[in-house]
Write an enzyme that holds these catalytic residues in place. Structure first.
Site, mmCIF file in Angstrom:
data_model
loop_
_atom_site.group_PDB
_atom_site.id
_atom_site.type_symbol
_atom_site.label_atom_id
_atom_site.label_comp_id
_atom_site.label_asym_id
_atom_site.label_seq_id
_atom_site.Cartn_x
_atom_site.Cartn_y
_atom_site.Cartn_z
ATOM 1 N N ALA A 1 46.811 97.637 92.402
ATOM 2 C CA ALA A 1 46.238 98.256 91.201
ATOM 3 C C ALA A 1 44.757 97.885 91.091
ATOM 4 O O ALA A 1 44.314 96.878 91.640
ATOM 5 C CB ALA A 1 46.982 97.793 89.956
ATOM 6 N N PHE A 2 44.006 98.705 90.391
ATOM 7 C CA PHE A 2 42.542 98.558 90.395
ATOM 8 C C PHE A 2 42.081 97.240 89.772
ATOM 9 O O PHE A 2 40.961 96.801 90.011
ATOM 10 C CB PHE A 2 41.888 99.742 89.668
ATOM 11 C CG PHE A 2 41.711 99.558 88.192
ATOM 12 C CD1 PHE A 2 42.756 99.758 87.311
ATOM 13 C CD2 PHE A 2 40.471 99.191 87.674
ATOM 14 C CE1 PHE A 2 42.588 99.585 85.946
ATOM 15 C CE2 PHE A 2 40.292 99.015 86.312
ATOM 16 C CZ PHE A 2 41.348 99.212 85.442
ATOM 17 N N LYS A 3 42.929 96.610 88.978
ATOM 18 C CA LYS A 3 42.488 95.389 88.301
ATOM 19 C C LYS A 3 42.170 94.267 89.291
ATOM 20 O O LYS A 3 41.416 93.362 88.968
ATOM 21 C CB LYS A 3 43.529 94.955 87.277
ATOM 22 C CG LYS A 3 43.615 95.950 86.122
ATOM 23 C CD LYS A 3 44.379 95.427 84.939
ATOM 24 C CE LYS A 3 44.331 96.407 83.774
ATOM 25 N NZ LYS A 3 45.102 97.646 84.025
ATOM 26 N N ASP A 4 42.712 94.360 90.509
ATOM 27 C CA ASP A 4 42.382 93.364 91.536
ATOM 28 C C ASP A 4 40.877 93.286 91.792
ATOM 29 O O ASP A 4 40.361 92.226 92.139
ATOM 30 C CB ASP A 4 43.063 93.715 92.866
ATOM 31 C CG ASP A 4 44.574 93.502 92.815
ATOM 32 O OD1 ASP A 4 45.036 92.642 92.037
ATOM 33 O OD2 ASP A 4 45.291 94.188 93.565
ATOM 34 N N MET B 1 39.542 91.087 89.109
ATOM 35 C CA MET B 1 40.230 89.807 88.967
ATOM 36 C C MET B 1 39.981 88.886 90.163
ATOM 37 O O MET B 1 39.844 87.679 89.998
ATOM 38 C CB MET B 1 41.714 90.069 88.792
ATOM 39 C CG MET B 1 42.395 89.054 87.951
ATOM 40 S SD MET B 1 41.799 89.047 86.262
ATOM 41 C CE MET B 1 42.759 90.354 85.554
#
Ligand SMILES: *Cc1c(COP(=O)(O)O)cnc(C)c1O
Length: 468
Positions: free
Chosen positions: A111-114, A117
């Site tokens: 997911a793009f949050k990686d 993060m």
């Protein structure tokens, strides 16, 4: 570069001092005193850069209290082909001329949050090593934030993660991804409630300044400014990949929940990236679409929050939205305080009558909503037409993006997760399950490590205290 609060109550601070929180002591959000303006010459020079060099150029505009070589090192450790699957980090897939998907979900949790993060993990570790401090990260997640935070922080020295999630509300894949982590510094806490209960607990604990200080509590929620900064990079990268020259404009469509991703697009546009429109897409939880179409911001109650097949957008209030409203009001902190007084009492605010609603046009944001039937149709259409399989969130973005598509303006749709995470909806759309990427085949069978707690800030505080 110094940071102030959207509510006006914080003396300007350097990046390192806002890195670990993002929430200001006055309850507002940290935001740059002013946005850096990128000159035409600079933009021209950036066009040929690889992801890491571009990230360095952009980040160093916002982070001037980490030595340049150290910042380069942090970026080099973060954005590697090993972690993100390719040298491009966020490759652009072209469906047809003028219609693209920017692949943001090739990191460890798909997911793009990686993207944000993984950088945060390395920034935190770097900062803590310097000071010899410890950090207890407290977060709330409806799915992707939690797992990407845990994968970014696992095994990191001096850091523990306490991640709250609504019990039984995430997909089996998402749950397994988080709960299967066995690292000793990772604590999964399933809360008997919905996502907003989790978010409220994080707020309550963060507002207990004594506890927060004593237990070194920090957050990685989407209000964290460093996450926004990290996300600005791929707007530039996507723009350069989809255009031949900086005379061109593009539009981005962004599946939205907490307004974090699109907030980064907003900042990129304020910096001078030639973005025509930022197309905000919501699912059935349409609080943001309602605002951009009517001027009324009416956060929903937890009861009104729907459990949908694009669960990472199941949000009743958008935590980053305050940053946009700060800019919309011409950076009028008193006005933000007044508006959020209503929000915090569970009321709505209405900008439709005043000049502020028309001013939204200056910021290029347009919006639309999607729903289950629309996202299933979109997944099927895109698969049949282009043999490309998209996930449910990306489908919401494509649905709304296509509705706002304009001739002559390339449309870049943000791919925020991979289809493999949402097998049920994919099967509904195309009649068979999506393929699992290598390494994810037996995820749900792995042993899980978590505790279940009531939706009560005191209960969570006690648990944190016991682990420290
Ligand atoms: C978090 C998330 C979103 C929403 O992004 P915001 O930054 O909260 O607006 C959309 N899609 C996926 C897959 C997500 O994980």
């Amino acid at each position: 570069m110094r940071y102030i609060s959207t509510r006006g109550g914080m003396p300007p601070k350097p990046f390192s001092e806002i890195l670990l929180s993002g929430l200001s002591p006055d309850g507002g959000l940290a935001i740059p005193e002013s946005y850096p303006k990128i000159s035409a010459a600079e933009l021209e020079a950036w066009r040929g850069l690889d992801y890491q060099s571009l990230a360095f150029e952009i980040l160093s505009h916002f982070i001037d209290d980490i030595p340049a070589d150290d910042l380069r090192g942090i970026i080099a450790r973060t954005y590697t082909p090993e972690v993100f699957g390719s040298q491009e980090i966020t490759p652009l897939k072209t469906l047809e001329p003028g219609l693209h998907i920017l692949a943001l979900s090739n990191g460890p949790t798909l997911a793009f949050k990686d993207i944000a993060m993984q950088l945060l993990g390395n920034l935190f570790e770097y900062t803590l090593e310097k000071t010899g401090d410890e950090l207890n990260i407290l977060g709330a997640t409806s799915g992707d934030t939690g797992s990407s935070a845990e994968y970014a922080m696992r095994g990191k020295h001096g850091i523990r993660v306490f991640m709250l999630s609504p019990e039984g509300k995430m997909s089996r894949f998402q749950t397994a991804q988080m709960f299967s982590l066995q690292d000793e510094n990772i604590f999964n806490i399933a809360i008997r409630g919905v996502f907003d209960d989790c978010q409220d607990i994080v707020k309550a604990v963060s507002n207990d300044h004594e506890f927060k200080l004593a237990h070194r509590i920090g957050t990685v929620n989407s209000i964290n400014w460093a996450r926004i900064v990290a996300q600005i990079v791929y707007y530039f990268k996507g723009y350069f990949a989809a255009t031949q020259s900086n005379a061109e404009q593009v539009s981005f469509s962004v599946p939205s929940g907490n307004f974090g991703n699109i907030c980064a697009g907003h900042v990129a546009r304020m910096m001078g990236l030639p973005i025509k429109n930022l197309i905000l897409a919501t699912n059935e939880n349409d609080v943001l679409d309602e605002f951009f179409s009517t001027g009324v911001y009416r956060p929903r109650t937890t009861k009104e929050t729907k459990h949908t097949s694009s669960p990472s957008m199941d949000i009743s209030k958008a935590s980053n939205f305050e940053r946009f409203i700060f800019d919309l009001t011409g950076r009028d902190a008193a006005k933000v305080v007044e508006l959020w007084r209503a929000v915090e009492q569970g009321d709505a605010f209405d900008l439709s009558a005043g000049p502020l609603f028309e001013k939204i046009n200056d910021f290029g944001i347009v919006s639309g909503g999607s729903n289950h039937a629309a996202r299933i149709d979109t997944i099927r259409d895109i698969y049949q037409k282009y043999q490309v399989l998209i996930d449910t969130h990306t489908a919401d973005g494509l649905k709304v993006g296509l509705a706002h598509r304009e001739a002559g303006i390339p449309l870049i749709c943000m791919e925020t997760a991979q289809a493999a995470k949402f097998a049920e909806s994919i099967t509904e759309a195309i009649g068979h399950e999506p393929e699992r990427p290598a390494g994810f085949e037996n995820l749900e069978e792995l042993p899980q490590r978590f505790v279940v707690k009531d939706a009560d800030a005191q209960v969570v505080k006690t648990f944190i205290d016991e682990q420290c």
